[in-house]
Design a protein around this motif. Structure first.
Motif, PDB file in Angstrom:
ATOM      1  N   VAL A   1       0.734  -1.196   0.065  1.00  0.00           N
ATOM      2  CA  VAL A   1       0.074  -0.136   0.132  1.00  0.00           C
ATOM      3  C   VAL A   1       0.895   1.131   0.043  1.00  0.00           C
ATOM      4  O   VAL A   1       0.671   2.183  -0.669  1.00  0.00           O
ATOM      5  CB  VAL A   1      -0.947  -0.019   1.052  1.00  0.00           C
ATOM      6  CG1 VAL A   1      -1.596   1.511   1.558  1.00  0.00           C
ATOM      7  CG2 VAL A   1      -1.951  -1.131   1.092  1.00  0.00           C
ATOM      8  N   ALA A   2       1.966   1.318   1.076  1.00  0.00           N
ATOM      9  CA  ALA A   2       2.569   2.630   1.040  1.00  0.00           C
ATOM     10  C   ALA A   2       3.353   2.557  -0.192  1.00  0.00           C
ATOM     11  O   ALA A   2       3.575   3.816  -0.546  1.00  0.00           O
ATOM     12  CB  ALA A   2       3.547   2.282   2.360  1.00  0.00           C
ATOM     13  N   GLU A   3       3.974   1.549  -0.991  1.00  0.00           N
ATOM     14  CA  GLU A   3       4.811   1.580  -1.986  1.00  0.00           C
ATOM     15  C   GLU A   3       4.045   2.047  -3.298  1.00  0.00           C
ATOM     16  O   GLU A   3       4.448   2.965  -4.134  1.00  0.00           O
ATOM     17  CB  GLU A   3       5.567   0.538  -2.343  1.00  0.00           C
ATOM     18  CG  GLU A   3       6.507   0.334  -3.498  1.00  0.00           C
ATOM     19  CD  GLU A   3       7.168  -1.136  -3.859  1.00  0.00           C
ATOM     20  OE1 GLU A   3       7.574  -1.010  -4.998  1.00  0.00           O
ATOM     21  OE2 GLU A   3       6.990  -1.775  -3.046  1.00  0.00           O
TER      22      GLU A   3
ATOM     23  N   HIS B   1       4.621  12.205   0.518  1.00  0.00           N
ATOM     24  CA  HIS B   1       4.829  10.886   0.861  1.00  0.00           C
ATOM     25  C   HIS B   1       4.911  10.844   2.351  1.00  0.00           C
ATOM     26  O   HIS B   1       4.675   9.760   3.119  1.00  0.00           O
ATOM     27  CB  HIS B   1       6.409  10.595   0.311  1.00  0.00           C
ATOM     28  CG  HIS B   1       6.285  10.336  -1.069  1.00  0.00           C
ATOM     29  ND1 HIS B   1       7.263   9.732  -1.834  1.00  0.00           N
ATOM     30  CD2 HIS B   1       5.284  10.603  -2.011  1.00  0.00           C
ATOM     31  CE1 HIS B   1       7.063   9.725  -3.144  1.00  0.00           C
ATOM     32  NE2 HIS B   1       5.712  10.054  -3.269  1.00  0.00           N
ATOM     33  N   HIS B   2       5.445  11.788   3.175  1.00  0.00           N
ATOM     34  CA  HIS B   2       5.464  11.842   4.816  1.00  0.00           C
ATOM     35  C   HIS B   2       3.927  11.600   5.274  1.00  0.00           C
ATOM     36  O   HIS B   2       3.785  10.780   6.075  1.00  0.00           O
ATOM     37  CB  HIS B   2       5.806  13.114   5.181  1.00  0.00           C
ATOM     38  CG  HIS B   2       7.452  13.599   5.077  1.00  0.00           C
ATOM     39  ND1 HIS B   2       7.883  14.709   4.820  1.00  0.00           N
ATOM     40  CD2 HIS B   2       8.406  12.521   4.958  1.00  0.00           C
ATOM     41  CE1 HIS B   2       9.360  14.695   4.637  1.00  0.00           C
ATOM     42  NE2 HIS B   2       9.502  13.263   4.345  1.00  0.00           N
TER      43      HIS B   2
ATOM     44  N   ALA C   1      -4.303   1.772  -1.416  1.00  0.00           N
ATOM     45  CA  ALA C   1      -3.362   2.550  -2.086  1.00  0.00           C
ATOM     46  C   ALA C   1      -3.987   3.884  -2.975  1.00  0.00           C
ATOM     47  O   ALA C   1      -3.404   4.813  -3.073  1.00  0.00           O
ATOM     48  CB  ALA C   1      -2.432   1.836  -3.092  1.00  0.00           C
ATOM     49  N   PHE C   2      -4.923   3.767  -3.676  1.00  0.00           N
ATOM     50  CA  PHE C   2      -5.570   4.580  -4.552  1.00  0.00           C
ATOM     51  C   PHE C   2      -6.281   5.365  -3.420  1.00  0.00           C
ATOM     52  O   PHE C   2      -6.029   6.866  -3.867  1.00  0.00           O
ATOM     53  CB  PHE C   2      -6.721   4.061  -5.286  1.00  0.00           C
ATOM     54  CG  PHE C   2      -7.635   5.061  -5.868  1.00  0.00           C
ATOM     55  CD1 PHE C   2      -7.359   5.568  -7.363  1.00  0.00           C
ATOM     56  CD2 PHE C   2      -8.886   5.275  -5.708  1.00  0.00           C
ATOM     57  CE1 PHE C   2      -7.773   6.421  -7.925  1.00  0.00           C
ATOM     58  CE2 PHE C   2      -9.759   6.292  -6.326  1.00  0.00           C
ATOM     59  CZ  PHE C   2      -9.239   6.625  -7.314  1.00  0.00           C
ATOM     60  N   ALA C   3      -6.823   5.166  -2.689  1.00  0.00           N
ATOM     61  CA  ALA C   3      -7.396   6.001  -1.540  1.00  0.00           C
ATOM     62  C   ALA C   3      -6.494   7.086  -0.768  1.00  0.00           C
ATOM     63  O   ALA C   3      -6.557   8.398  -0.546  1.00  0.00           O
ATOM     64  CB  ALA C   3      -8.362   5.480  -0.390  1.00  0.00           C
ATOM     65  N   LEU C   4      -5.436   6.663  -0.326  1.00  0.00           N
ATOM     66  CA  LEU C   4      -4.336   7.431   0.165  1.00  0.00           C
ATOM     67  C   LEU C   4      -3.519   8.268  -0.793  1.00  0.00           C
ATOM     68  O   LEU C   4      -3.084   9.230  -0.465  1.00  0.00           O
ATOM     69  CB  LEU C   4      -3.285   6.309   1.081  1.00  0.00           C
ATOM     70  CG  LEU C   4      -3.961   5.618   2.448  1.00  0.00           C
ATOM     71  CD1 LEU C   4      -2.837   4.606   2.725  1.00  0.00           C
ATOM     72  CD2 LEU C   4      -3.791   6.810   3.346  1.00  0.00           C
TER      73      LEU C   4
END
Length: 316
Positions: A24-26, A78-79, A115-118
């Motif tokens: 997700v983060a990547e 990104h943070h 991932a899309f949401a974030l």
């Protein structure tokens, strides 16, 4: 290249849980330009001054006793994504612990959706007061997403420093709420855990979800009221331009916001602010802070719709 890496990260989602949080983060960061974080000493001092002044004004206007969180960060996108991946992972952990082995296809879909949401939120969030729900300890945090603040200030054609200061006042009002009501984090965590426990049993706990929505309506509405009452400059043009920007979003962006529940958050702003405006007009701004005395003084959904009911019950 970013989209390619994002898709590859999602497609490679692994593990036994419903969501691969590392992927997700990547993926979210691969699909998101981090933005500029070249903050001068003058600008950094500006953030510090805005936050400090907001604290003093909110204390004065709201007559609330609170301190700022120890963590106040100027972030790029990104943070912010990293911080909120950690939050979502904590909140989702009880559900994941109850889940049995998840087929790879479902895991990929869940990972891609998160991932899309974030990524979408990371491109739009301006500031965030993070109560770090379900985290160990009592630390809270305050984030400012500098690239988004500057981008939106440019879009609205307003001064960067003035817009940043207005955002600081909004986020500090959330610090005031949670600081003046030490019980608030625990109350929200307990309500969330009740809803999650019922969900893992296959039941939708509408009472707990409704209570959480009502609490968030109070949290957002009070912040809107105090933001405007405490801000030490003209703000009518800022609010008008922000509202026009919300209304002028394209159909795709509006659909995404609805899917993510952001339309509901706007309703929380509007309903909550109307409630607190009515209480402030009837009893004064300081009286609105009675909401944070205890869980029992939070307004019910009926009281938010009819503020006189809350006034009669809490401040007759």
């Amino acid at each position: 290249m970013g989209l390619y890496h994002s898709v590859r990260a999602v497609a490679g989602a692994s593990g036994d849980g419903p969501i691969d949080w590392t992927a997700v983060a990547e993926a979210a960061k691969s699909a998101t330009d981090p933005g500029d974080l070249d903050v001068s000493a003058t600008e950094r001092q500006g953030y510090a001054t805005d936050v400090r002044d907001a604290r003093d004004r909110v204390r004065e206007v709201g007559q609330l006793d609170f301190d700022l969180p120890e963590t106040v960060e100027i972030q790029h996108r990104h943070h912010w994504i990293d911080a909120n991946v950690a939050t979502f992972e904590r909140v989702m952990a009880p559900i994941e612990q109850q889940a049995e082995f998840i087929p790879g296809v479902a895991r990929v879909v869940n990972t891609g959706s998160m991932a899309f949401a974030l990524s979408f939120l990371g491109n739009n969030v301006l500031g965030q007061y993070d109560p770090l729900l379900l985290a160990d300890g009592d630390d809270h945090a305050l984030y400012f997403v500098r690239p988004n603040i500057r981008k939106v200030a440019d879009q609205l054609d307003v001064d960067h420093d003035r817009f940043r200061r207005w955002i600081a006042f909004h986020e500090v009002t959330h610090a005031a709420e949670f600081g003046a009501a030490p019980w608030l984090s625990d109350h929200m965590e307990e309500t969330m855990e009740e809803a999650i426990d019922r969900l893992t049993d296959g039941n939708l706990d509408r009472d707990s979800l409704g209570e959480l929505d009502t609490t968030m309506t109070a949290v957002e509405g009070y912040a809107e009221l105090l933001m405007d009452r405490a801000f030490d400059d003209e703000y009518d043009d800022l609010r008008r331009k922000v509202d026009e920007r919300r209304q002028g979003r394209g159909p795709v962006a509006e659909l995404v916001r609805r899917v993510l529940g952001l339309g509901m958050k706007r309703q929380q702003y509007e309903r909550g602010k109307a409630f607190f405006e009515a209480v402030a007009d009837a009893r004064g701004v300081a009286a609105t802070g009675r909401v944070w005395d205890s869980p029992e003084t939070l307004p019910t959904d009926d009281e938010i719709a009819t503020p006189s009911l809350w006034i009669e019950r809490v401040d007759p």
